[in-house]
Motif scaffolding. Structure first.
Motif, PDB file in Angstrom:
ATOM      1  N   ALA A   4     -85.044  -9.399  44.867  1.00 12.24           N
ATOM      2  CA  ALA A   4     -83.809 -10.181  44.868  1.00 12.24           C
ATOM      3  C   ALA A   4     -82.644  -9.458  45.536  1.00 12.24           C
ATOM      4  N   SER A   5     -82.790  -8.162  45.818  1.00  7.37           N
ATOM      5  CA  SER A   5     -81.711  -7.463  46.509  1.00  7.37           C
ATOM      6  C   SER A   5     -81.519  -7.996  47.921  1.00  7.37           C
ATOM      7  N   LEU A   6     -82.529  -8.720  48.430  1.00  6.18           N
ATOM      8  CA  LEU A   6     -82.387  -9.324  49.749  1.00  6.18           C
ATOM      9  C   LEU A   6     -81.361 -10.440  49.730  1.00  6.18           C
ATOM     10  N   PHE A   7     -81.119 -10.977  48.551  1.00  4.60           N
ATOM     11  CA  PHE A   7     -80.164 -12.075  48.425  1.00  4.60           C
ATOM     12  C   PHE A   7     -78.755 -11.518  48.279  1.00  4.60           C
ATOM     13  N   THR A   8     -77.837 -11.950  49.107  1.00  5.57           N
ATOM     14  CA  THR A   8     -76.509 -11.352  49.161  1.00  5.57           C
ATOM     15  C   THR A   8     -75.678 -11.611  47.919  1.00  5.57           C
ATOM     16  N   ASN A   9     -76.102 -12.552  47.057  1.00  2.13           N
ATOM     17  CA  ASN A   9     -75.340 -12.827  45.844  1.00  2.13           C
ATOM     18  C   ASN A   9     -75.828 -12.020  44.648  1.00  2.13           C
ATOM     19  N   ALA A  10     -76.721 -11.067  44.872  1.00  4.20           N
ATOM     20  CA  ALA A  10     -77.247 -10.268  43.771  1.00  4.20           C
ATOM     21  C   ALA A  10     -76.219  -9.258  43.285  1.00  4.20           C
ATOM     22  N   PHE A  11     -76.360  -8.838  42.025  1.00  2.21           N
ATOM     23  CA  PHE A  11     -75.475  -7.831  41.462  1.00  2.21           C
ATOM     24  C   PHE A  11     -76.079  -6.440  41.583  1.00  2.21           C
ATOM     25  N   HIS A  12     -77.260  -6.349  42.151  1.00  5.20           N
ATOM     26  CA  HIS A  12     -77.888  -5.041  42.274  1.00  5.20           C
ATOM     27  C   HIS A  12     -78.273  -4.766  43.716  1.00  5.20           C
ATOM     28  N   ALA A  13     -78.543  -3.508  43.996  1.00  2.00           N
ATOM     29  CA  ALA A  13     -78.802  -3.074  45.358  1.00  2.00           C
ATOM     30  C   ALA A  13     -80.269  -2.736  45.584  1.00  2.00           C
ATOM     31  N   GLY A  14     -81.148  -3.405  44.854  1.00  2.00           N
ATOM     32  CA  GLY A  14     -82.575  -3.112  44.957  1.00  2.00           C
ATOM     33  C   GLY A  14     -83.027  -2.316  43.748  1.00  2.00           C
ATOM     34  N   ASP A  15     -84.175  -2.642  43.217  1.00  2.00           N
ATOM     35  CA  ASP A  15     -84.646  -1.998  41.998  1.00  2.00           C
ATOM     36  C   ASP A  15     -86.154  -1.807  42.096  1.00  2.00           C
ATOM     37  N   PHE A  16     -86.568  -0.579  42.358  1.00  2.00           N
ATOM     38  CA  PHE A  16     -87.987  -0.278  42.513  1.00  2.00           C
ATOM     39  C   PHE A  16     -88.757  -0.588  41.242  1.00  2.00           C
ATOM     40  N   LEU A  17     -88.155  -0.304  40.087  1.00  2.00           N
ATOM     41  CA  LEU A  17     -88.842  -0.548  38.820  1.00  2.00           C
ATOM     42  C   LEU A  17     -89.132  -2.036  38.639  1.00  2.00           C
ATOM     43  N   MET A  18     -88.170  -2.896  39.026  1.00  2.00           N
ATOM     44  CA  MET A  18     -88.405  -4.330  38.908  1.00  2.00           C
ATOM     45  C   MET A  18     -89.493  -4.792  39.868  1.00  2.00           C
ATOM     46  N   GLN A  19     -89.562  -4.163  41.025  1.00  2.00           N
ATOM     47  CA  GLN A  19     -90.593  -4.537  41.989  1.00  2.00           C
ATOM     48  C   GLN A  19     -91.991  -4.191  41.483  1.00  2.00           C
ATOM     49  N   GLN A  20     -92.052  -3.231  40.563  1.00  2.00           N
ATOM     50  CA  GLN A  20     -93.350  -2.850  40.011  1.00  2.00           C
ATOM     51  C   GLN A  20     -93.827  -3.799  38.919  1.00  2.00           C
ATOM     52  N   GLN A  21     -92.929  -4.651  38.420  1.00  2.00           N
ATOM     53  CA  GLN A  21     -93.313  -5.616  37.395  1.00  2.00           C
ATOM     54  C   GLN A  21     -94.170  -6.710  38.034  1.00  2.00           C
ATOM     55  N   GLN A  22     -95.359  -6.922  37.494  1.00  2.00           N
ATOM     56  CA  GLN A  22     -96.247  -7.949  38.031  1.00  2.00           C
ATOM     57  C   GLN A  22     -95.779  -9.339  37.598  1.00  2.00           C
ATOM     58  N   SER A  23     -95.657 -10.242  38.546  1.00  2.00           N
ATOM     59  CA  SER A  23     -95.261 -11.609  38.235  1.00  2.00           C
ATOM     60  C   SER A  23     -96.461 -12.396  37.725  1.00  2.00           C
ATOM     61  N   THR A  24     -96.209 -13.304  36.808  1.00  2.00           N
ATOM     62  CA  THR A  24     -97.240 -14.210  36.316  1.00  2.00           C
ATOM     63  C   THR A  24     -97.151 -15.505  37.108  1.00  2.00           C
TER      64      THR A  24
END
Length: 274
Positions: A4-24
Motif C-alpha cells: 500500500a505504500s505505492l498509494f500516495t494517500n498512505a500514512f506509511h512509507a512501506g512496511d516489509f513486515l506487512m509484506q510478509q503477511q500472507q493474504s487469504t
C-alpha cells in the motif's frame, strides 16, 4: 500482493513486515449466489452487506468506488487485510476474513458487526450508565490493544466505531499503519479527507503520525460520547473527570497529551471511581 505504500494517500512509507503477511484469497465462486445490501459509503470506500443465499451467513465487503483508487485499490484493501491479520483478534477490533476478486475488482471481506455507528447513534439516547462506561472503556481497550501491537489507527472517527451491545468495535483500518513505518510527512494525505477535525494539529505542520496523534483522535471521540443524550443521571464528578482527560488528549502539543501507554489505566481509574 502489492504494498500500500505505492498509494500516495498512505500514512506509511512501506512496511516489509506487512509484506510478509500472507493474504487469504477467497474463492470468487463462493460469492456467486449472494444478496448485496448497501451499507455505507465513506470518503474513499463503499461497504456492502453480503448475505449468502444458501446459509444466510453475512459478511461485509469493502471496496473502492467510482475508480477512485484505480489499479492501486488492491494495494489498499490488501494492506488493511494484512494489517488486521498482524494485529490479531480482540473483542473491540473488527476481524478480517480475506480478499476476493468480485465485479472486476478486489474487495476486503470482514466479519459483519451488527449495530449502528457512533455517528448514527447520536440521535438516540443512552439509557444506562453501564452502556456509557462500556462504550468509553471498549474504545480505549481496543485502541490500547493496537498500541501494544505497535499500530496507529490514523482514522479514529465516530463513523469507525460500531456499537454492538456493550461491546463497541473499531473498524476502518485502510489507513492504519505500524508506528515504525509511519511517513515523515502526511499533509498531502490528511487534506484529502472530507472531515479533518480528528487529526492532531502537528500533522498539518509536517509531523508524522504517532501514538500521540491517535490519543488526540480519542479525545475527539470522547467529546462526542459526552455530548450524547442520556436518560440516566451522570455523576458530576465523573463527567468533569472525563472532560478533563479529554481536554488533555486534545492538547495542541503532543508532549502535553497523556502518554499512550498509561491512557487506558487513567480511563479505567476514572470510570471505576464512580
Amino acid at each position: 500482493m502489492v504494498d500500500a505504500s505505492l498509494f500516495t494517500n498512505a500514512f506509511h512509507a512501506g512496511d516489509f513486515l506487512m509484506q510478509q503477511q500472507q493474504s487469504t484469497l477467497l474463492d470468487p465462486a463462493n460469492f456467486a449466489d449472494i444478496q448485496t445490501t448497501f451499507l455505507c459509503k465513506g470518503s474513499f470506500f463503499k461497504t456492502d452487506l453480503i448475505t449468502f443465499s444458501n446459509s444466510g451467513d453475512r459478511v461485509v465487503l469493502k471496496h473502492d468506488f467510482d475508480g477512485f483508487f484505480g489499479v492501486q485499490a488492491l494495494a489498499i484493501v490488501s494492506h488493511e487485510h494484512r494489517l488486521l491479520k498482524f494485529v490479531g483478534e480482540h473483542a473491540n477490533i473488527v476481524s478480517t476474513i480475506g480478499l476476493v476478486h468480485s465485479s472486476n475488482s478486489f474487495g476486503h471481506v470482514l466479519h459483519f458487526e451488527p449495530g449502528l455507528s457512533l455517528s448514527k447513534s447520536l440521535k438516540y439516547s443512552m439509557t444506562s450508565l453501564v452502556e456509557f462506561k462500556c462504550l468509553i472503556r471498549g474504545i480505549m481497550e481496543g485502541l490500547n490493544f493496537l498500541f501494544d501491537r505497535g499500530v496507529i489507527h490514523n482514522h479514529l472517527v465516530a463513523d469507525n466505531i460500531i456499537l454492538n451491545g456493550n461491546c463497541p468495535k473499531i473498524i476502518g483500518f485502510a489507513f492504519a499503519c505500524r508506528a515504525e513505518s509511519a511517513k515523515l510527512n502526511v499533509v498531502d494525505v490528511i487534506t484529502k479527507f472530507e472531515c479533518q477535525s480528528h487529526f492532531a494539529p502537528e500533522l498539518f505542520k509536517s509531523s508524522k503520525v504517532s501514538y500521540s496523534s491517535d490519543v488526540y483522535s480519542f479525545g475527539t471521540l470522547l467529546k462526542i460520547v459526552l455530548k450524547r443524550k442520556i436518560t440516566f443521571d451522570l455523576d458530576d464528578a465523573l463527567e468533569t473527570r472525563l472532560h478533563t482527560i479529554s481536554d488533555f488528549c486534545l492538547k495542541k502539543k503532543p508532549g502535553e497529551r497523556p502518554a499512550h501507554k498509561f491512557l487506558l489505566n487513567r480511563i479505567n481509574s476514572i470510570l471505576d471511581a464512580s
